[in-house]
Design a protein around this motif. Sequence first.
Motif, PDB file in Angstrom:
ATOM      1  N   UNK A 669       0.780  -1.337  -0.028  1.00  0.00           N
ATOM      2  CA  UNK A 669      -0.388   0.055   0.309  1.00  0.00           C
ATOM      3  C   UNK A 669       0.951   1.506   0.239  1.00  0.00           C
ATOM      4  N   UNK A 670       1.701   1.290  -0.448  1.00  0.00           N
ATOM      5  CA  UNK A 670       3.111   2.609  -0.398  1.00  0.00           C
ATOM      6  C   UNK A 670       4.090   1.930  -1.719  1.00  0.00           C
ATOM      7  N   UNK A 671       4.267   3.192  -2.298  1.00  0.00           N
ATOM      8  CA  UNK A 671       5.380   3.138  -3.468  1.00  0.00           C
ATOM      9  C   UNK A 671       6.477   2.173  -3.111  1.00  0.00           C
ATOM     10  N   UNK A 672       7.125   2.622  -1.842  1.00  0.00           N
ATOM     11  CA  UNK A 672       8.676   1.720  -1.620  1.00  0.00           C
ATOM     12  C   UNK A 672       8.503   0.280  -1.471  1.00  0.00           C
ATOM     13  N   UNK A 673       7.060  -0.388  -1.423  1.00  0.00           N
ATOM     14  CA  UNK A 673       6.793  -1.243  -1.065  1.00  0.00           C
ATOM     15  C   UNK A 673       7.348  -2.248   0.322  1.00  0.00           C
ATOM     16  N   UNK A 674       7.060  -1.267   1.630  1.00  0.00           N
ATOM     17  CA  UNK A 674       7.892  -1.727   2.586  1.00  0.00           C
ATOM     18  C   UNK A 674       6.562  -1.918   2.847  1.00  0.00           C
ATOM     19  N   UNK A 675       6.493  -3.488   3.945  1.00  0.00           N
ATOM     20  CA  UNK A 675       5.628  -4.264   4.656  1.00  0.00           C
ATOM     21  C   UNK A 675       5.483  -5.424   3.304  1.00  0.00           C
ATOM     22  N   UNK A 676       5.896  -5.130   1.566  1.00  0.00           N
ATOM     23  CA  UNK A 676       5.233  -5.783   0.861  1.00  0.00           C
ATOM     24  C   UNK A 676       4.812  -7.488   1.307  1.00  0.00           C
ATOM     25  N   UNK A 696      -4.975   2.516  -2.288  1.00  0.00           N
ATOM     26  CA  UNK A 696      -4.868   2.260  -2.868  1.00  0.00           C
ATOM     27  C   UNK A 696      -3.329   1.534  -2.815  1.00  0.00           C
ATOM     28  N   UNK A 697      -2.884   0.376  -3.608  1.00  0.00           N
ATOM     29  CA  UNK A 697      -1.970  -0.311  -3.699  1.00  0.00           C
ATOM     30  C   UNK A 697      -1.404  -0.649  -4.841  1.00  0.00           C
ATOM     31  N   UNK A 698      -0.108  -1.102  -4.919  1.00  0.00           N
ATOM     32  CA  UNK A 698       1.534  -0.760  -6.165  1.00  0.00           C
ATOM     33  C   UNK A 698       1.304  -2.356  -5.963  1.00  0.00           C
ATOM     34  N   UNK A 699       1.446  -2.767  -6.827  1.00  0.00           N
ATOM     35  CA  UNK A 699       1.395  -3.951  -8.025  1.00  0.00           C
ATOM     36  C   UNK A 699       3.090  -4.274  -9.227  1.00  0.00           C
ATOM     37  N   UNK A 719       5.851  -0.857 -12.282  1.00  0.00           N
ATOM     38  CA  UNK A 719       4.965  -0.929 -11.025  1.00  0.00           C
ATOM     39  C   UNK A 719       3.570  -0.640 -11.453  1.00  0.00           C
ATOM     40  N   UNK A 720       2.160  -1.329 -11.299  1.00  0.00           N
ATOM     41  CA  UNK A 720       1.003  -0.325 -11.411  1.00  0.00           C
ATOM     42  C   UNK A 720       0.687  -0.099 -10.392  1.00  0.00           C
TER      43      UNK A 720
END
Length: 725
Positions: A669-676, A696-699, A719-720
């Motif tokens: 849920x963040x652009x840096x993919x922290x806790x992805x 919003x999610x980043x994938x 990233x989408x």
Amino acid sequence: MRKKWKKSILTGALTASILMTNVVPSMAAAAPDGKMPAETMAGSMALGSDWNQWQKDWEEIKTDWTQIALSPGSDASELNFAWYSKAEEGVPKLKIGKGKSIRNAKIYTATQTDVKDVNGNPVENVEDEGATYKANKVTAKGLKENTTYYYSYEKDGMWTEPEAYRTKDTKSFHFIFVGDPQIGSSNEEKAKKPEDIKKNSFKTAQSESVRSDSFNWNTTLEEAMAQTDDQASFVLSAGDQIQTNAKKVKDYSVSEVEYAGYLSPDILKSLPVATTVGNHDSDNPNYTYHFNPANVSELGSNGIVGGDYSFTYGDALFLMLNTQDTNVAEHQQFIEKAIQENPNCKWRIATLHQDIYGSAEHSNEPEIVNLRYQLVPVFEKNDIDVVLTGHDHAYSRSKMLYSDGEKTIVYTDDAFDEQLEKDLDVGDSKEMLTTAPANIKEDTTDPDEQAYLNYLNQIMDADAVEEVKKEGNAVLNPDGILYMTANSASGSKFYDLVPRKQTYIANRWQQDVPTYSVVDVDDDTLTINTYRTDNNEKIDESFTIMKADIDKSSLKNAIDSAKAKEEKEKAAYTKESYQIFEAALNGAVAVYNDKKATTQEVSSAIRALAEAKAALKKVQVSTTTQVKKETAPKKAEIKAVKSTGKKKVKVTIKKSSEKVAGYQMKYASNKKFKHAKTKTTTKTVYQLKSLTSKKTYYIKVRAYKNVSGKKIYGQYSKVVKVKVK
């Protein structure tokens, strides 16, 4: 009938009461400990791109406490699993069956335990919003030999992608022996009190050291597995899986990042590990939460991580001792009970952490020697064949040793602290040594130093060395026991060899490079070969123990076993070593066909064939080198992302133009993919569930291939982002 001889009983100021305390040796001020940084290892093995990718992957792995661990079951028909799940997720299940679709699956509901510290408080993951966990354990039963199974288990409310597990042959099998991965030990900021772990510098240093050590640990496992042609049945670890003691720092979560590194290798998803309790494992119950050993006993328990345990594989009984509890009477009771329950096992292999017959900095410490003289009579009384140990972070192999157990000397733990420190001290030198100096000279006139040298001479146990029937490096029907001490498997820390090689040592080695051993077991022979990880060269000659009657039926068994190897594995060995093997095989056949062959000729043929079989040298092609020859998948592409309902998102991946095994998807849920979070799929359409509405999610995704048991990844897609309904 075992031969008997007596040792003299030493008396005087050095003797004391029987040692019953935990063995936690104090280290002398020796040379700086050696270590192998992952960057150095990667450079020497042409694994630079792997190391670069690992550093990126580590940012996600380091906070994941939920990786699965496989352990050998009670016998080869069983397989044990353990994994963490978040406390709010309920009781998960595991299923196992055939094919990736897991046909005819057996489904097991996990047995759960709260993950708590020794005071009964939940252990929180502060890096994951203070999550608390349950430890889940399952035993899969009814597995058949030489069969590929797939298993999947519930994690984050979903079934994981199926992982393959192949059972092996039990009549003739291999296992990998390693020592002291001690993930995190390369950290220069050793945590010894609570305030140490609160420093940002410690947290950074711990993460970086675990990242390095676990990369090397992964590399060693891959090279070892390749050395067995992917046929090893399990790994046997002689203890100290991780570094940081919980008791010292009053924090029972501090070593979880180290367990995250230890469990991170992909190969461990299909390769069980039989772990031994080391002094760095023994004060934190998270050891018991992460692993699921078979037949755990209360005998030998230190009250925190459980007691001794055992399992059988084929014709071998493995006795795994928790000698952090030095109550030898309990270990004896456990060993005798396990043998009584498995009376027909031909091979008896004991494992403990302390190097009771080692040859590096721990080996001469009185508390180690005390444990030796208490345990050896138990091993000999119960006809143990091999004792595997760690703790010394240096390789050694003993001669065949046997006593009558009547050496009753016990030393006080601190009897020679001053002399041990002085003898090994390098002063202000920063030189990395592999053999310690001998600062106390043989001609010393100091009474304390003379007593110390006398002590060293006494504990060399020259009179314990057995005269054995030997053909090259094969010994036939020995009475004695072989003691092996493993070097570090990860390179996180190496100790120097002591300056005076003990009489009981046949060979020893230290070059500050990770190593591993491959042990081959069949009806009549047990063979050990030990290799350095960086180039897979042997660091010691092959060594074989044979148990065979000297008659033609035994010779026939040896010939049949050798012919099976000839038919299956000829191309895997160097031409020179295979020619020697073929000559020994042809010679054995000639003796077998000779009706007038003498008992001596039959005996020599059996030993010569075993020696040649053990000395076969594989063509040295690193599994990682093979992997590098494979082209990584092309950069993946996301075709479409759409929120299909409350808490759901459908991801469509553009099918790769080349053949790939599957896709790995990362979302946060963040652009840096922290806790992805990460999902793996073999399909190009995947549904993400249990997301947070209105968020919003980043994938991003990447493709992978399977090469020699290792996943080779391509580059991530662009990233989408998508907003969930």
